[in-house]
Scaffold this motif. Structure first.
Motif, PDB file in Angstrom:
ATOM      1  N   ALA A  52       0.814  -1.219   0.000  1.00 61.28           N
ATOM      2  CA  ALA A  52       0.000   0.000   0.000  1.00 61.28           C
ATOM      3  C   ALA A  52       0.845   1.265   0.000  1.00 61.28           C
ATOM      4  O   ALA A  52       0.389   2.316  -0.466  1.00 61.28           O
ATOM      5  CB  ALA A  52      -0.932   0.003   1.211  1.00 61.28           C
ATOM      6  N   ILE A  53       2.068   1.192   0.534  1.00 54.68           N
ATOM      7  CA  ILE A  53       2.844   2.424   0.732  1.00 54.68           C
ATOM      8  C   ILE A  53       4.229   2.385   0.106  1.00 54.68           C
ATOM      9  O   ILE A  53       4.944   3.380   0.159  1.00 54.68           O
ATOM     10  CB  ILE A  53       2.993   2.741   2.235  1.00 54.68           C
ATOM     11  CG1 ILE A  53       3.706   1.600   2.975  1.00 54.68           C
ATOM     12  CG2 ILE A  53       1.634   3.033   2.861  1.00 54.68           C
ATOM     13  CD1 ILE A  53       4.084   1.937   4.408  1.00 54.68           C
ATOM     14  N   ALA A  54       4.621   1.276  -0.512  1.00 58.15           N
ATOM     15  CA  ALA A  54       5.978   1.173  -1.056  1.00 58.15           C
ATOM     16  C   ALA A  54       6.175   2.143  -2.219  1.00 58.15           C
ATOM     17  O   ALA A  54       5.348   2.187  -3.136  1.00 58.15           O
ATOM     18  CB  ALA A  54       6.261  -0.252  -1.519  1.00 58.15           C
ATOM     19  N   PRO A  55       7.261   2.917  -2.230  1.00 63.41           N
ATOM     20  CA  PRO A  55       7.569   3.779  -3.372  1.00 63.41           C
ATOM     21  C   PRO A  55       7.838   2.949  -4.624  1.00 63.41           C
ATOM     22  O   PRO A  55       8.226   1.768  -4.534  1.00 63.41           O
ATOM     23  CB  PRO A  55       8.844   4.512  -2.932  1.00 63.41           C
ATOM     24  CG  PRO A  55       8.906   4.370  -1.451  1.00 63.41           C
ATOM     25  CD  PRO A  55       8.238   3.067  -1.137  1.00 63.41           C
ATOM     26  N   ALA A  56       7.651   3.556  -5.788  1.00 63.97           N
ATOM     27  CA  ALA A  56       7.808   2.826  -7.050  1.00 63.97           C
ATOM     28  C   ALA A  56       9.216   2.274  -7.235  1.00 63.97           C
ATOM     29  O   ALA A  56       9.409   1.272  -7.925  1.00 63.97           O
ATOM     30  CB  ALA A  56       7.456   3.739  -8.224  1.00 63.97           C
ATOM     31  N   LYS A  57      10.213   2.900  -6.622  1.00 62.86           N
ATOM     32  CA  LYS A  57      11.591   2.445  -6.789  1.00 62.86           C
ATOM     33  C   LYS A  57      11.915   1.201  -5.955  1.00 62.86           C
ATOM     34  O   LYS A  57      13.007   0.646  -6.089  1.00 62.86           O
ATOM     35  CB  LYS A  57      12.573   3.564  -6.434  1.00 62.86           C
ATOM     36  CG  LYS A  57      12.735   4.612  -7.538  1.00 62.86           C
ATOM     37  CD  LYS A  57      13.908   5.533  -7.242  1.00 62.86           C
ATOM     38  CE  LYS A  57      14.173   6.488  -8.398  1.00 62.86           C
ATOM     39  NZ  LYS A  57      15.372   7.327  -8.160  1.00 62.86           N
ATOM     40  N   CYS A  58      10.991   0.765  -5.101  1.00 57.31           N
ATOM     41  CA  CYS A  58      11.236  -0.454  -4.319  1.00 57.31           C
ATOM     42  C   CYS A  58      11.017  -1.677  -5.201  1.00 57.31           C
ATOM     43  O   CYS A  58       9.977  -1.801  -5.852  1.00 57.31           O
ATOM     44  CB  CYS A  58      10.296  -0.527  -3.125  1.00 57.31           C
ATOM     45  SG  CYS A  58      10.682   0.629  -1.793  1.00 57.31           S
ATOM     46  N   PRO A  59      11.957  -2.628  -5.201  1.00 61.03           N
ATOM     47  CA  PRO A  59      11.725  -3.880  -5.943  1.00 61.03           C
ATOM     48  C   PRO A  59      10.658  -4.714  -5.272  1.00 61.03           C
ATOM     49  O   PRO A  59      10.410  -4.580  -4.073  1.00 61.03           O
ATOM     50  CB  PRO A  59      13.095  -4.568  -5.899  1.00 61.03           C
ATOM     51  CG  PRO A  59      13.749  -4.028  -4.669  1.00 61.03           C
ATOM     52  CD  PRO A  59      13.271  -2.614  -4.529  1.00 61.03           C
ATOM     53  N   TRP A  60      10.012  -5.571  -6.048  1.00 64.45           N
ATOM     54  CA  TRP A  60       9.045  -6.519  -5.508  1.00 64.45           C
ATOM     55  C   TRP A  60       9.679  -7.897  -5.613  1.00 64.45           C
ATOM     56  O   TRP A  60       9.718  -8.505  -6.674  1.00 64.45           O
ATOM     57  CB  TRP A  60       7.734  -6.454  -6.278  1.00 64.45           C
ATOM     58  CG  TRP A  60       6.653  -7.242  -5.619  1.00 64.45           C
ATOM     59  CD1 TRP A  60       6.118  -8.424  -6.031  1.00 64.45           C
ATOM     60  CD2 TRP A  60       5.972  -6.904  -4.403  1.00 64.45           C
ATOM     61  NE1 TRP A  60       5.159  -8.850  -5.151  1.00 64.45           N
ATOM     62  CE2 TRP A  60       5.045  -7.932  -4.147  1.00 64.45           C
ATOM     63  CE3 TRP A  60       6.055  -5.829  -3.509  1.00 64.45           C
ATOM     64  CZ2 TRP A  60       4.208  -7.921  -3.024  1.00 64.45           C
ATOM     65  CZ3 TRP A  60       5.230  -5.829  -2.403  1.00 64.45           C
ATOM     66  CH2 TRP A  60       4.305  -6.867  -2.175  1.00 64.45           C
ATOM     67  N   SER A  61      10.207  -8.373  -4.490  1.00 65.04           N
ATOM     68  CA  SER A  61      10.997  -9.599  -4.515  1.00 65.04           C
ATOM     69  C   SER A  61      10.440 -10.607  -3.529  1.00 65.04           C
ATOM     70  O   SER A  61       9.731 -10.256  -2.583  1.00 65.04           O
ATOM     71  CB  SER A  61      12.463  -9.299  -4.175  1.00 65.04           C
ATOM     72  OG  SER A  61      12.574  -8.756  -2.867  1.00 65.04           O
ATOM     73  N   GLY A  62      10.759 -11.868  -3.763  1.00 65.63           N
ATOM     74  CA  GLY A  62      10.327 -12.929  -2.874  1.00 65.63           C
ATOM     75  C   GLY A  62      11.492 -13.794  -2.444  1.00 65.63           C
ATOM     76  O   GLY A  62      12.361 -14.125  -3.249  1.00 65.63           O
ATOM     77  N   MET A  63      11.526 -14.150  -1.177  1.00 65.34           N
ATOM     78  CA  MET A  63      12.530 -15.063  -0.672  1.00 65.34           C
ATOM     79  C   MET A  63      11.954 -16.479  -0.594  1.00 65.34           C
ATOM     80  O   MET A  63      10.762 -16.691  -0.744  1.00 65.34           O
ATOM     81  CB  MET A  63      13.011 -14.613   0.709  1.00 65.34           C
ATOM     82  CG  MET A  63      13.691 -13.257   0.716  1.00 65.34           C
ATOM     83  SD  MET A  63      14.319 -12.846   2.375  1.00 65.34           S
ATOM     84  CE  MET A  63      14.964 -11.196   2.072  1.00 65.34           C
ATOM     85  N   LYS A  64      12.831 -17.437  -0.407  1.00 66.09           N
ATOM     86  CA  LYS A  64      12.439 -18.847  -0.261  1.00 66.09           C
ATOM     87  C   LYS A  64      11.500 -19.256  -1.404  1.00 66.09           C
ATOM     88  O   LYS A  64      11.817 -19.018  -2.570  1.00 66.09           O
ATOM     89  CB  LYS A  64      11.834 -19.093   1.121  1.00 66.09           C
ATOM     90  CG  LYS A  64      12.805 -18.779   2.257  1.00 66.09           C
ATOM     91  CD  LYS A  64      12.302 -19.230   3.619  1.00 66.09           C
ATOM     92  CE  LYS A  64      11.261 -18.337   4.205  1.00 66.09           C
ATOM     93  NZ  LYS A  64      10.928 -18.663   5.605  1.00 66.09           N
ATOM     94  N   GLY A  65      10.359 -19.846  -1.099  1.00 71.66           N
ATOM     95  CA  GLY A  65       9.478 -20.347  -2.145  1.00 71.66           C
ATOM     96  C   GLY A  65       8.616 -19.307  -2.822  1.00 71.66           C
ATOM     97  O   GLY A  65       7.736 -19.653  -3.616  1.00 71.66           O
ATOM     98  N   SER A  66       8.859 -18.037  -2.542  1.00 74.67           N
ATOM     99  CA  SER A  66       8.008 -16.976  -3.089  1.00 74.67           C
ATOM    100  C   SER A  66       8.544 -16.346  -4.366  1.00 74.67           C
ATOM    101  O   SER A  66       7.936 -15.406  -4.881  1.00 74.67           O
ATOM    102  CB  SER A  66       7.794 -15.875  -2.040  1.00 74.67           C
ATOM    103  OG  SER A  66       6.938 -16.326  -1.016  1.00 74.67           O
ATOM    104  N   GLY A  67       9.656 -16.830  -4.880  1.00 73.65           N
ATOM    105  CA  GLY A  67      10.079 -16.263  -6.144  1.00 73.65           C
ATOM    106  C   GLY A  67      11.511 -16.564  -6.506  1.00 73.65           C
ATOM    107  O   GLY A  67      12.302 -17.063  -5.701  1.00 73.65           O
TER     108      GLY A  67
END
Length: 468
Positions: free
Chosen positions: A427-442
């Motif tokens: 809801a609040i992450a700036p556009a420059k933040c990556p969307w990443s997943g650890m372990k089994g999430s990506g």
């Protein structure tokens, strides 16, 4: 039956989850059509990549803006195909149209870097496109997710072949065709079909797969990609925790717990799926959640009174039923269920359950439905971290406390790609933040400066004299 979608004689039977009525029969792409799309993309890629970065981005902005000509129809189609309430569909479409600032940042991420070294020598680190990128997009955000994967790939100089989810073929067609019509021939192509078409595409002569979906599908794609060392960006499942300490703003925490467990009928990869509440304030927190949940009336997404629509399919609804039933059979208590139609549609009531424990399916497996799941903990930071990390997933998490230093300490130790402190991170992450997943999430990641650069490789030009 694949993903709840019926296939008949080479056609997807596109149905409305409210009542099962047929919206359309959509022809699945054949093996020959998959090959033709990839070959077109290969032929178009060299010329596309030679266009200046600024020109590519300018064209992409126009493509996104052109969606405004059909924004009402696109939102209505999202609601018809996958069920989300119309207000959420309209919000998604507005986000898909307004990509100008986003694309400016994507362009910034792809600009070359000039390095001067020693006496007069110089290097340029440029971004080299990979070639042809397959985009395999999900059904839960059927307009915006196509663009989140396709736009950075295209901006980097790749060509793209898109296969939307079989659940939302017409929505996918509207979005992809806006790109097809605004870009040179072959730069973007559309394929339709189920997992068999996706498999043909990911096995073809492409250089990268960008996909959002289940961890099981991601593992299959990864195995396929291994033999040719195809690049991957895989955004996969989650079982995201929320920690509520005794000193939290309980009104805010309860509002967010309900909102982000129920948003999009809980069908979000980063939905709040596990809530750990300090036992000292558990009763008060439960009461607040139960009261707020009653407002989340289920109904047809086209009805203004509905706060959640139907689940995308009967198969997905049965998973949620199974999880809640297993939990109550093992001692969990249902605190609240909101109003819900008893019709033949794929409806499941917004539900709050408590006393969830680790032996329950709903504690371990991704539920992907409108359920607030509450467990208690001893209030310590150590236990908050242990419980948050007690999962095979690691997509996002949130921590609620008025002690920001404590919240930061806990957030740093949670194994998740993004952690919100006193808010849901998406809801609040700036556009420059990556969307990443650890372990089994990506595997790999998209968005943010680092994520946008996943669609190219760095290439160094080095010279003993100046290059610019």
């Amino acid at each position: 039956m694949v993903q709840g979608v019926e296939v008949q004689d080479g056609y997807l039977i596109d149905k409305n989850p409210v009542d099962g009525s047929v919206i359309a029969k959509v022809k699945m792409s054949t093996k020959e059509e998959v090959s033709e799309a990839v070959e077109r993309a290969k032929r178009a890629q060299a010329e596309w990549s030679l266009k200046p970065l600024e020109d590519r981005v300018s064209l992409l902005k126009k493509c996104c803006a052109s969606l405004s000509n059909q924004k009402d129809g696109l939102a209505e189609m999202i609601t018809a195909e996958m069920g989300k309430v119309l207000s959420e569909a309209k919000e998604e479409v507005e986000g898909a149209i307004d990509k100008s600032e986003y694309l400016d940042l994507v362009m910034e991420a792809n600009k070359p870097e000039v390095i001067t070294h020693g006496e007069g020598s110089q290097a340029i680190i440029m971004r080299e496109p990979l070639g042809v990128v397959a985009v395999v997009s999900p059904w839960n955000f059927p307009a915006d997710e196509i663009l989140l994967l396709a736009l950075p790939a295209l901006a980097a100089g790749n060509t793209v072949v898109v296969k939307p989810s079989e659940v939302v073929p017409l929505t996918g067609s509207l979005v992809v065709n806006a790109l097809v019509e605004g870009l040179p021939d072959g730069v973007v192509s559309l394929l339709q079909g189920d997992g068999s078409v996706g498999s043909m595409l990911t096995n073809s002569d492409i250089q990268m797969v960008a996909m959002t979906g289940s961890s099981a599908t991601g593992k299959k794609i990864m195995a396929t990609a291994a033999k040719d060392l195809k690049r991957l960006v895989l955004e996969l499942g989650g079982k995201d925790p929320m920690v509520v300490f005794a000193d939290a703003d309980l009104e805010k925490a309860a509002t967010d717990a309900v909102t982000y467990s129920f948003f999009n009928c809980g069908q979000v990869c980063c939905s709040v799926e596990r809530i750990y509440v300090d036992r000292a304030i558990k009763s008060e927190f439960e009461s607040k959640c139960a009261e707020k949940a009653k407002e989340w009336k289920a109904g047809a997404g086209s009805c203004e009174e509905s706060k959640i629509g139907p689940m995308v399919s009967s198969m997905q609804r049965e998973i949620v039923r199974k999880h809640v039933g297993d939990a109550t059979n093992k001692g969990a208590k249902v605190l609240a269920q909101a109003e819900c139609p008893q019709s033949k549609g794929n409806f499941f009531p917004a539900t709050v359950i408590t006393d969830v424990t680790s032996e329950m399916l709903i504690y371990k497996e991704e539920t992907f439905g409108p359920v607030v799941c509450i467990s208690e903990f001893d209030g310590s930071e150590k236990e908050a971290v242990r419980l948050s990390n007690d999962t095979e997933y690691g997509l996002s998490a949130s921590v609620y406390t008025q002690d920001i230093a404590k919240g930061t300490r806990v957030a740093k130790q949670v194994k998740a790609g993004q952690v919100g402190i006193n808010d849901w991170p998406l809801a609040i992450a700036p556009a420059k933040c990556p969307w990443s997943g650890m372990k089994g999430s990506g595997f790999g990641y998209h968005s943010g400066m680092d994520g946008w650069r996943q669609f190219s490789v760095p290439k160094s030009l080095v010279c003993a004299s100046k290059l610019t």
